[in-house]
Design a protein around this motif. Structure first.
Motif, mmCIF file in Angstrom:
data_model
loop_
_atom_site.group_PDB
_atom_site.id
_atom_site.type_symbol
_atom_site.label_atom_id
_atom_site.label_comp_id
_atom_site.label_asym_id
_atom_site.label_seq_id
_atom_site.Cartn_x
_atom_site.Cartn_y
_atom_site.Cartn_z
ATOM 1 N N PHE A 1 7.778 -10.674 -2.799
ATOM 2 C CA PHE A 1 6.912 -10.378 -1.565
ATOM 3 C C PHE A 1 6.677 -8.992 -1.976
ATOM 4 C CE2 PHE A 1 6.536 -7.656 1.987
ATOM 5 C CZ PHE A 1 5.760 -8.527 3.007
ATOM 6 N N HIS A 2 7.549 -7.854 -2.693
ATOM 7 C CA HIS A 2 7.161 -6.766 -3.016
ATOM 8 C C HIS A 2 6.373 -6.641 -4.096
ATOM 9 C CE1 HIS A 2 10.042 -4.823 0.005
ATOM 10 N NE2 HIS A 2 10.810 -5.980 -0.303
ATOM 11 N N ALA A 3 6.354 -7.421 -4.940
ATOM 12 C CA ALA A 3 5.744 -7.355 -6.173
ATOM 13 C C ALA A 3 4.301 -7.645 -5.603
ATOM 14 C CB ALA A 3 6.039 -8.298 -7.095
ATOM 15 N N LEU A 4 4.028 -8.651 -4.858
ATOM 16 C CA LEU A 4 2.650 -9.119 -4.393
ATOM 17 C C LEU A 4 2.052 -7.785 -3.563
ATOM 18 C CD1 LEU A 4 0.380 -11.053 -4.443
ATOM 19 C CD2 LEU A 4 1.569 -11.992 -2.377
ATOM 20 N N HIS A 5 2.828 -7.352 -2.795
ATOM 21 C CA HIS A 5 2.443 -6.239 -1.938
ATOM 22 C C HIS A 5 2.029 -5.099 -2.672
ATOM 23 C CE1 HIS A 5 2.772 -2.731 0.635
ATOM 24 N NE2 HIS A 5 2.641 -3.179 1.583
ATOM 25 N N LYS A 6 2.802 -4.875 -3.976
ATOM 26 C CA LYS A 6 2.348 -3.690 -4.854
ATOM 27 C C LYS A 6 1.102 -4.011 -5.514
ATOM 28 C CE LYS A 6 4.176 -0.963 -8.800
ATOM 29 N NZ LYS A 6 5.398 -0.802 -9.559
ATOM 30 N N GLU A 7 0.910 -5.195 -5.773
ATOM 31 C CA GLU A 7 -0.346 -5.535 -6.616
ATOM 32 C C GLU A 7 -1.550 -5.263 -5.827
ATOM 33 O OE1 GLU A 7 -2.282 -9.600 -8.629
ATOM 34 O OE2 GLU A 7 -0.053 -9.496 -8.505
ATOM 35 N N ILE A 8 -1.500 -6.012 -4.526
ATOM 36 C CA ILE A 8 -2.531 -5.798 -3.497
ATOM 37 C C ILE A 8 -2.898 -4.341 -3.257
ATOM 38 C CG2 ILE A 8 -3.429 -6.622 -1.169
ATOM 39 C CD1 ILE A 8 -1.916 -9.040 -1.635
ATOM 40 N N TRP A 9 -1.897 -3.642 -2.839
ATOM 41 C CA TRP A 9 -1.968 -2.251 -2.262
ATOM 42 C C TRP A 9 -2.597 -1.450 -3.272
ATOM 43 C CZ3 TRP A 9 -2.887 0.354 1.732
ATOM 44 C CH2 TRP A 9 -2.701 1.707 1.740
ATOM 45 N N SER A 10 -2.477 -1.758 -4.823
ATOM 46 C CA SER A 10 -2.911 -0.933 -5.874
ATOM 47 C C SER A 10 -4.512 -0.960 -5.484
ATOM 48 C CB SER A 10 -2.651 -1.335 -7.055
ATOM 49 O OG SER A 10 -3.160 -2.688 -7.337
ATOM 50 N N VAL A 11 -5.129 -2.114 -4.979
ATOM 51 C CA VAL A 11 -6.677 -2.178 -4.962
ATOM 52 C C VAL A 11 -6.941 -1.774 -3.384
ATOM 53 C CG1 VAL A 11 -8.678 -3.795 -4.725
ATOM 54 C CG2 VAL A 11 -6.691 -4.052 -6.609
ATOM 55 N N LEU A 12 -6.216 -1.991 -2.451
ATOM 56 C CA LEU A 12 -6.369 -1.836 -0.988
ATOM 57 C C LEU A 12 -6.477 -0.184 -0.784
ATOM 58 C CD1 LEU A 12 -7.087 -2.410 1.903
ATOM 59 C CD2 LEU A 12 -4.520 -3.171 2.270
ATOM 60 N N LYS A 13 -5.479 0.474 -1.569
ATOM 61 C CA LYS A 13 -5.245 2.032 -1.034
ATOM 62 C C LYS A 13 -6.300 2.722 -1.337
ATOM 63 C CE LYS A 13 -2.979 3.343 -5.210
ATOM 64 N NZ LYS A 13 -1.802 3.879 -5.993
ATOM 65 N N ASP A 14 -7.146 2.491 -2.474
ATOM 66 C CA ASP A 14 -8.487 3.234 -2.776
ATOM 67 C C ASP A 14 -9.357 2.957 -1.729
ATOM 68 O OD1 ASP A 14 -7.470 4.396 -4.921
ATOM 69 O OD2 ASP A 14 -8.050 2.670 -6.224
ATOM 70 N N GLU A 15 -9.655 1.689 -1.157
ATOM 71 C CA GLU A 15 -10.572 1.437 -0.289
ATOM 72 C C GLU A 15 -10.192 2.315 1.292
ATOM 73 O OE1 GLU A 15 -13.202 0.010 -1.050
ATOM 74 O OE2 GLU A 15 -12.608 0.004 -3.044
ATOM 75 N N VAL A 16 -8.890 2.055 1.294
ATOM 76 C CA VAL A 16 -8.393 2.994 2.693
ATOM 77 C C VAL A 16 -8.489 4.430 2.829
ATOM 78 C CG1 VAL A 16 -6.412 3.420 4.037
ATOM 79 C CG2 VAL A 16 -6.564 0.850 3.114
ATOM 80 N N MET A 17 -8.587 5.000 1.632
ATOM 81 C CA MET A 17 -8.873 6.398 1.401
ATOM 82 C C MET A 17 -10.415 6.518 1.293
ATOM 83 S SD MET A 17 -5.880 7.759 1.355
ATOM 84 C CE MET A 17 -6.554 9.370 1.243
#
Length: 273
Positions: free
Chosen positions: A245-261
């Motif tokens: 779960f944490h590995a997948l969260h980290k992978e997706i968040w690495s893409v999502l965080k830039d869009e959130v910002m």
């Protein structure tokens, strides 16, 4: 998932545009391609204002795309999607009706005799843990209880597709977990197609078979699609402790965080304008 059945929802190069006050055309979503297979649970995550709910409204037939196509079980969608049940973020309960009457009304509108509609409504209230609350009015129920009534209200009509727009957003963290587990339990019984919009990446991963990420708008696009291989059945509080779960969260968040910002920066600039 039944691969012999056509996709429950298919958005093909769907573009959604609005004419704003000064006459300009604002493109909210641009050329979105998304499928939800029969029996599949798909979550959409993205920055605030990116068009997640817009895509849901397109799938519901509430919005007609300016370009592209929408197909429901391989048939072009024209008008409202009669195969779908829609659960909104805000309560859609009639305040002057009891819980059981709120659940039964969908059947009564279809011509089901009142006695039968009430009997089936009681069964659904029991299935969501509110069998003893049938005669209470919405103002007498907690937020989580109202959400349970709303869920029963949608499911009693047995839609083939569930469209859910941040349905648990207003709830506290503990109640969200309870509602998430209840949703998974009910979904597992007959595996309807689900398109679920949320701001919460953890919630998306815990619930879904696939997590789809949208970019910041305007002209928001689908920029990622991850399959969630975590085993089912799932308990939301427990699955979040898993290493995968944490590995997948980290992978997706690495893409999502830039869009959130990007989305945050755009909203800040708009507020200062």
């Amino acid at each position: 998932m039944d691969t012999a059945t056509p996709n429950a929802v298919a958005l093909q190069d769907a573009t959604v545009a609005f004419r704003v006050a000064d006459g300009r055309v604002y493109t909210a979503v641009e050329k979105a391609n998304l499928t939800v297979a029969h029996g599949e649970f798909v979550a959409i995550v993205g920055p605030t204002g990116c068009g997640k709910s817009t895509l849901l409204n397109v799938a519901a037939g509430l919005l007609k795309p300016a370009g592209g196509a929408v197909r429901i079980f391989d048939k072009p969608l024209s008008g409202l999607n009669r195969d779908a049940g829609y659960l909104f973020q805000a309560d859609a309960l009639f305040p002057w009706k009891t819980a059981i009457d709120n659940v039964a009304i969908g059947l009564e509108i279809r011509g089901t005799p009142p006695d039968e509609a009430l009997k089936r409504a009681q069964t659904w209230l029991t299935s969501v843990g509110l069998g003893a609350f049938a005669n209470r009015y919405p103002h007498m129920l907690s937020g989580g209880q109202r959400k349970r009534v709303g869920l029963a209200q949608v499911l009693i009509r047995d839609p083939k597709i569930l469209l859910m727009d941040e349905p648990f957003g207003p709830l506290d963290a503990q109640t969200r977990q309870i509602m998430g587990n209840l949703l998974l339990e009910l979904w597992s019984a007959d595996r309807k197609a689900v398109l679920f919009v949320t701001h919460d990446l953890e919630e998306a991963i815990a619930l879904a078979d696939r997590v789809v990420i949208m970019s910041a708008g305007p002209g928001a696009r689908i920029i990622g699609d991850w399959r969630v291989s975590l085993p089912r059945p799932r308990d939301i509080s427990e699955i979040r402790m898993e290493k995968d779960f944490h590995a997948l969260h980290k992978e997706i968040w690495s893409v999502l965080k830039d869009e959130v910002m990007k989305g945050y920066a755009q909203s800040t600039q708009a507020g200062a304008a």
